[in-house]
Each structure stands twice: as C-alpha cells, then as structure tokens.
Write a protein that holds these residues in place. Structure first.
Motif, PDB file in Angstrom:
ATOM      1  N   PHE A 238       1.079   9.342  53.897  1.00  0.00           N
ATOM      2  CA  PHE A 238      -0.045   9.374  53.849  1.00  0.00           C
ATOM      3  C   PHE A 238      -0.623   9.680  51.601  1.00  0.00           C
ATOM      4  CE2 PHE A 238      -3.795  12.089  53.138  1.00  0.00           C
ATOM      5  CZ  PHE A 238      -4.693  11.441  53.615  1.00  0.00           C
ATOM      6  N   ASP A 239      -1.214   8.861  50.877  1.00  0.00           N
ATOM      7  CA  ASP A 239      -1.510   8.839  49.946  1.00  0.00           C
ATOM      8  C   ASP A 239      -3.548   9.313  49.704  1.00  0.00           C
ATOM      9  OD1 ASP A 239       0.342   8.539  48.922  1.00  0.00           O
ATOM     10  OD2 ASP A 239       0.991   6.851  49.007  1.00  0.00           O
ATOM     11  N   MET A 240      -3.828  10.246  48.740  1.00  0.00           N
ATOM     12  CA  MET A 240      -5.272  10.070  49.218  1.00  0.00           C
ATOM     13  C   MET A 240      -5.815  10.430  47.533  1.00  0.00           C
ATOM     14  SD  MET A 240      -8.409  12.189  51.201  1.00  0.00           S
ATOM     15  CE  MET A 240      -7.789  14.357  50.420  1.00  0.00           C
ATOM     16  N   THR A 241      -6.518   9.927  46.840  1.00  0.00           N
ATOM     17  CA  THR A 241      -6.590   9.800  45.850  1.00  0.00           C
ATOM     18  C   THR A 241      -9.047  10.441  45.614  1.00  0.00           C
ATOM     19  OG1 THR A 241      -5.662   8.751  44.826  1.00  0.00           O
ATOM     20  CG2 THR A 241      -7.896   9.465  43.469  1.00  0.00           C
ATOM     21  N   LEU A 242      -8.821  11.766  45.200  1.00  0.00           N
ATOM     22  CA  LEU A 242     -10.635  11.866  44.990  1.00  0.00           C
ATOM     23  C   LEU A 242     -11.135  11.675  43.669  1.00  0.00           C
ATOM     24  CD1 LEU A 242      -9.444  13.907  47.111  1.00  0.00           C
ATOM     25  CD2 LEU A 242     -10.862  15.114  45.785  1.00  0.00           C
ATOM     26  N   ARG A 243     -11.893  10.810  43.974  1.00  0.00           N
ATOM     27  CA  ARG A 243     -13.024  10.187  42.161  1.00  0.00           C
ATOM     28  C   ARG A 243     -13.796  10.492  42.050  1.00  0.00           C
ATOM     29  NH1 ARG A 243      -8.337   6.768  41.382  1.00  0.00           N
ATOM     30  NH2 ARG A 243      -7.443   5.657  43.121  1.00  0.00           N
ATOM     31  N   PRO A 244     -13.905  11.325  41.452  1.00  0.00           N
ATOM     32  CA  PRO A 244     -15.807  11.613  41.071  1.00  0.00           C
ATOM     33  C   PRO A 244     -16.316  10.966  40.471  1.00  0.00           C
ATOM     34  CG  PRO A 244     -14.111  13.021  40.292  1.00  0.00           C
ATOM     35  CD  PRO A 244     -13.156  13.143  41.145  1.00  0.00           C
ATOM     36  N   GLN A 245     -17.842  10.331  40.356  1.00  0.00           N
ATOM     37  CA  GLN A 245     -17.920   9.171  39.697  1.00  0.00           C
ATOM     38  C   GLN A 245     -19.734   9.293  39.292  1.00  0.00           C
ATOM     39  OE1 GLN A 245     -18.812   5.926  42.755  1.00  0.00           O
ATOM     40  NE2 GLN A 245     -16.646   6.938  43.287  1.00  0.00           N
ATOM     41  N   MET A 246     -20.241   8.482  38.336  1.00  0.00           N
ATOM     42  CA  MET A 246     -21.421   9.171  38.034  1.00  0.00           C
ATOM     43  C   MET A 246     -21.758   7.077  37.569  1.00  0.00           C
ATOM     44  SD  MET A 246     -21.009  10.836  34.959  1.00  0.00           S
ATOM     45  CE  MET A 246     -23.346  10.695  33.931  1.00  0.00           C
ATOM     46  N   LEU A 255     -26.449  -1.891  33.853  1.00  0.00           N
ATOM     47  CA  LEU A 255     -25.603  -0.198  34.344  1.00  0.00           C
ATOM     48  C   LEU A 255     -24.369   0.000  33.784  1.00  0.00           C
ATOM     49  CD1 LEU A 255     -26.225  -0.766  38.586  1.00  0.00           C
ATOM     50  CD2 LEU A 255     -28.234   0.755  36.559  1.00  0.00           C
ATOM     51  N   ILE A 256     -23.786   1.312  33.921  1.00  0.00           N
ATOM     52  CA  ILE A 256     -22.005   1.439  33.748  1.00  0.00           C
ATOM     53  C   ILE A 256     -21.536   2.509  34.846  1.00  0.00           C
ATOM     54  CG2 ILE A 256     -22.543   3.279  32.366  1.00  0.00           C
ATOM     55  CD1 ILE A 256     -20.595   2.618  30.784  1.00  0.00           C
ATOM     56  N   GLY A 257     -20.657   2.367  35.069  1.00  0.00           N
ATOM     57  CA  GLY A 257     -19.833   3.635  35.597  1.00  0.00           C
ATOM     58  C   GLY A 257     -19.211   4.246  35.656  1.00  0.00           C
ATOM     59  N   ILE A 258     -18.681   5.439  35.815  1.00  0.00           N
ATOM     60  CA  ILE A 258     -17.183   6.601  35.229  1.00  0.00           C
ATOM     61  C   ILE A 258     -16.653   7.213  36.222  1.00  0.00           C
ATOM     62  CG2 ILE A 258     -16.663   7.825  33.525  1.00  0.00           C
ATOM     63  CD1 ILE A 258     -19.375   7.228  32.017  1.00  0.00           C
ATOM     64  N   VAL A 259     -15.620   6.593  36.434  1.00  0.00           N
ATOM     65  CA  VAL A 259     -15.260   7.562  37.761  1.00  0.00           C
ATOM     66  C   VAL A 259     -13.466   7.903  37.291  1.00  0.00           C
ATOM     67  CG1 VAL A 259     -14.059   7.100  39.709  1.00  0.00           C
ATOM     68  CG2 VAL A 259     -15.872   4.735  38.338  1.00  0.00           C
ATOM     69  N   ALA A 260     -13.216   9.350  37.543  1.00  0.00           N
ATOM     70  CA  ALA A 260     -12.216  10.308  37.547  1.00  0.00           C
ATOM     71  C   ALA A 260     -11.642   9.673  39.022  1.00  0.00           C
ATOM     72  CB  ALA A 260     -12.453  11.059  37.244  1.00  0.00           C
ATOM     73  N   SER A 273      -8.245   7.032  35.023  1.00  0.00           N
ATOM     74  CA  SER A 273     -10.005   7.040  34.634  1.00  0.00           C
ATOM     75  C   SER A 273     -10.410   5.325  34.899  1.00  0.00           C
ATOM     76  CB  SER A 273     -10.304   7.417  33.427  1.00  0.00           C
ATOM     77  OG  SER A 273      -9.689   6.344  32.590  1.00  0.00           O
ATOM     78  N   PHE A 274     -11.764   5.044  35.397  1.00  0.00           N
ATOM     79  CA  PHE A 274     -11.998   3.455  35.502  1.00  0.00           C
ATOM     80  C   PHE A 274     -13.707   3.828  34.712  1.00  0.00           C
ATOM     81  CE2 PHE A 274     -13.880   0.293  37.753  1.00  0.00           C
ATOM     82  CZ  PHE A 274     -12.810  -0.557  37.573  1.00  0.00           C
ATOM     83  N   LEU A 275     -14.026   3.025  34.239  1.00  0.00           N
ATOM     84  CA  LEU A 275     -15.181   2.236  33.483  1.00  0.00           C
ATOM     85  C   LEU A 275     -15.281   1.375  34.368  1.00  0.00           C
ATOM     86  CD1 LEU A 275     -17.597   3.474  31.985  1.00  0.00           C
ATOM     87  CD2 LEU A 275     -16.647   1.943  30.417  1.00  0.00           C
TER      88      LEU A 275
END
Length: 284
Positions: A238-246, A255-260, A273-275
């Motif tokens: 089992f793998d899980m990643t939390l990705r807070p974003q705005m 639009l621009i999206g920013i993700v950690a 990180s992801f943009l």
C-alpha cells in the motif's frame, strides 16, 4: 427633526446597509456557480477538479469545451531526482463526452554521487488516449458521476527507442463521483484498476488506485485550495501520497495549479512538487 427621529433614520440606514452587504456576499458566493450551471444547456454542476490526477474533461462536459494543459513536476527519490513533463489536450465533441490525448515525459538526474548507470533512462513514457462519459448530472443534488477509460501505449526509453517502439500497454478503466456541499466545499472520488501488459513476456501486472480529494473554492472565483489523497494497492503493498494544492486564475482563460507531494507510505520516494498550467480557449 427631533433626536428620536434621527436615531430611527440611523438605525434604518444601518439595517439597509447590512442587508445590502449580505446580498452582495451571497451573490459573490454563487456567481461563478450560476455562470457554469444556469447559463447553458444541458445541466452541469460546478466541481473542483483535482490537479494531479485530473479528469479527462469537466464532469457534465458541454459540446465545444476544450483545454490545453502543460505540467512540470519534480520528485526527490533516494538515488536520483525525476523530472516529469506533460502536454495534454482535452475536448468535448458532444455533450457529456470528454476526450483526451496526453504525452508524458520523464527525465532523471543522479543525486548523492549515484552512478549514471544506476538510474533509469530518460523517456517519453507513452501515448495516452482517453474518454470519459458523464452518465449522471444532478444540479439539485450537486452531484455528478462518470465512467471512463485511459489507454496508454508504453514506449521504450530514449536509449532503446524503437527497439521496440511500443513495449507494452496499460489498460485503465475508472469511475468518478463528485459532490459539492453548499457553494464552496467539494469532494471527489476517482478509482479504478491499472492493468499493465508487457509485450515481450506477455505478463500482466495489476494495481488498484483510489484517489480522493477535498477542496474549498474561494467565493466568486475559480480559485481553490485543497488536498488529494492518492492511494495505490499492489499485491498487498500500500502506497499513499498526500498532495496539498491550490489553483489560481491569472486571466479569464488561464489558470495555474500548484501541488506538493508528501509520501506517507513509500519506500523510495520523498517530497515532490508539480505545476500545471491550464489554458481554456473560448468556445461557443
């Protein structure tokens, strides 16, 4: 005019001002929802779309909608950094049907003195084609559901490009359900198996993804903050990643999206990180 009359006028003016302020706040809170849902047919519910595991097209897509995406990401692994890039085009040829073509790339760079031969080779991961059908859209319930399918032709890395050109295939049916709570709170579940076939061995490897997301949309705007929980089950692992974003609107159609990315249960992956840059050309 006596003091009593003046006080009554002041109280009446204050009450009117308060009522106007309340109406203005309510209108601001719902103006974007009205623009999406009430202006055109067929019915469509405004949902906040996750930024990392994004949808093929808006739920309840309307004919003529289209969107370009450019994504850039960085993942810190133990022995190397991986840089991902994607180019994506999605459109709705008819109401409720979304189609997509995506080219995802990955580039690698060694860290901590790792040898170059110990890291993967740069590659165009594959060619993704996808479709999504919104079979249930209810404005009174603020709920939408869709089924879809993603097919990815996996390509050989650049060092072995063309030997063979297509080394495998990934079959990915999925199901989406989204619900808006009031005007501003959004939840979404995106789930389905990923079945990978290796053409050289003709072996299959299956994993199962359950991606849940929660967002708060800023009143009267397209901006939101939220988080994705990307979960993968792989033969008992089992793998899980939390990705807070705005997401921020920087123009009417841009639009621009920013993700950690914060791994919760991954052995070889650290922070990422992801943009995402989103351009929505005008349509009738």
């Amino acid at each position: 005019m006596n003091i009593k009359t003046i006080l009554m006028l002041i109280m009446l003016l204050a009450s009117s001002t308060y009522s106007i302020a309340q109406i203005t706040k309510f209108e601001k809170d719902s103006i974007y929802i009205q623009q999406v849902e009430d202006q055109k047919e067929p019915d469509k519910v405004l949902h906040a779309e996750p930024l990392y595991i994004d949808l093929i097209r808006d739920l309840g897509a309307r004919k003529g909608e289209k969107e370009w995406n450019i994504g850039l990401g960085l993942t810190d692994n133990l022995k190397f950094d991986s840089y991902e890039a994607l180019i994506e085009y999605e459109w709705a040829p008819i109401d409720r049907l979304g189609l997509e073509v995506e080219l995802p790339f990955t580039f690698y760079s060694p860290v901590n003195g790792a040898e170059n031969d110990s890291i993967p080779s740069n590659q165009l991961n594959g060619i993704k084609i996808a479709a999504q059908w919104s079979f249930f859209v209810s404005e009174p319930m603020a709920t939408s559901m869709a089924i879809g399918y993603i097919n990815e032709f996996e390509l050989s890395n650049f060092s072995n490009f063309g030997k063979p050109f297509i080394k495998g295939n990934v079959y990915n049916p999925f199901f989406v359900i989204a619900k808006r709570w009031g005007n501003n709170f959004h939840s979404l579940i995106y789930t389905g198996p990923m079945i990978e076939q290796n053409f050289s061995t003709n072996k299959f490897h299956t994993t199962y993804d359950i991606n849940t997301s929660f967002h708060y949309m800023i009143p009267g705007t397209r901006n939101f903050i939220g988080v994705e929980f990307n979960k993968t089950f792989d033969k008992g692992d089992f793998d899980m990643t939390l990705r807070p974003q705005m997401r921020l609107g920087i123009a009417d159609d841009l639009l621009i999206g920013i993700v950690a990315g914060i791994p919760v249960s991954r052995e070889n992956e650290r922070l990422s990180s992801f943009l995402r840059l989103i351009w929505e050309p005008k349509h009738k």
